[in-house]
Design a protein around this motif. Structure first.
Motif: not given
Length: 334
Positions: A141-166
């Motif tokens: 159903r064309g969902l693989s590209g969506f989950y790939l993009a979401v994975g990239w985005v989650v990694g991006g903002y989690l890294l920034a949030a973790a560094i900002g908090l820690l």
């Protein structure tokens, strides 16, 4: 205890926002203004294509936005160039053809079939469906590209949030440059490994590793640097704001298997400017449409990166320019 209560209230607000946003986006998808080309084959009365376009555009609820095409070949070119999402070929034999492109959104193709099933039943005609650009055999159903993009985005903002908090916001332009370098390296690695998983390990998008690597690097960098810049500008409040933007709004508006023409208008409008939707659209463009349509995603990612870097260095500089006033040491007591 009061701080714990306020944290609980904040988390509850985010949770309810998550539920409301996802349900609002997906609870009742309906087609609206799906662009489609109409072709009248030889042997039919002159002007039939124009009349058909007018009738399709007059359907209640405007599920279609029809236009004429001179031939089936031109209609297919319009689909490949992403100018339309389908084509309706009217045949003098009485059996028409609906050309779709499920790679552009399987729900859009399904919506087109549903709309034309109702139309043909009222006119006592039949039609066959031809999927000119189908999703890959390993891309359900064309969902693989969506989950790939979401994975990239989650990694991006989690890294920034973790560094900002820690670690905290950078206290100088040198610190800002150092963190920016770390984020750039992380983005390159994250983009490469994410693309490697879907191209080599899973074989979902085989043969597209390098362009997906570049896309993933840009998605991760834009998301993380924008969050980092926001953290430098407004402090820890940047973390819930990033969650609101990239998760609560970004994920449902990206659509997944749903294209923008079956989402509510608000989500269709904002989805192409938030990184989950940008990444999803970028993957579709690279894998199924030979890069057609990458211009807008590239522009959006560049804007996120520029704004993030600007905020990062501007507020790092302001901290250096406005140091705290040192308090005089107390006089010794005799």
């Amino acid at each position: 205890m009061r701080k714990v209560v306020w944290i609980a209230i904040g988390v509850l607000i985010l949770q309810l926002g998550f539920i409301a946003s996802y349900v609002a986006a997906f609870h009742q998808p309906s087609p609206h203004e799906i662009p489609i080309a109409v072709v009248a084959e030889q042997g039919l009365p002159a002007g039939l294509d124009t009349d058909t376009v007018a009738k399709l555009n007059a359907i209640e609820g405007t599920p279609l936005s029809a236009r004429t095409a001179s031939s089936t070949a031109q209609a297919r070119d319009l689909i490949r160039n992403r100018d339309v999402l389908g084509a309706y070929i009217v045949s003098p034999a009485g059996t028409d053809t609906l050309i779709t492109a499920s790679a552009a959104g399987s729900s859009i193709s399904a919506a087109l079939e549903s709309v034309f099933t109702e139309i043909e039943q009222t006119q006592n005609r039949q039609f066959v469906v031809r999927d000119d650009i189908p999703v890959g055999i390993h891309d359900n159903r064309g969902l693989s590209g969506f989950y790939l993009a979401v994975g990239w985005v989650v990694g991006g903002y989690l890294l920034a949030a973790a560094i900002g908090l820690l670690v905290g916001a950078p206290k100088s332009r040198r610190d800002a440059a150092a963190q920016l370098g770390i984020f750039a390296g992380y983005s390159v690695l994250s983009g490469a490994l994410g693309a490697f998983i879907v191209t080599h390990l899973l074989g979902t998008f085989a043969g597209h590793w390098f362009p997906l690597w570049l896309l993933g690097t840009a998605v991760v960098f834009a998301t993380s640097v924008f969050t980092l810049g926001l953290r430098a500008a407004i402090g820890v409040a940047a973390v819930p704001i990033a969650i609101i933007v990239f998760v609560i709004l970004g994920n449902p508006s990206a659509g997944g298997a749903f294209g923008p023409n079956v989402l509510p208008e608000f989500y269709a409008a904002v989805g192409r400017w938030i990184t989950p939707g940008i990444g999803t659209e970028g993957v579709r463009s690279i894998v199924y449409f030979s890069g057609t349509g990458l211009g807008q995603p590239a522009l959006a990612l560049a804007l996120y990166s520029v704004v993030g870097i600007g905020l990062l260095f501007a507020f790092s500089k302001s901290r250096v320019a406005s140091p705290e006033i040192e308090k005089p040491e107390p006089l010794p007591v005799s």
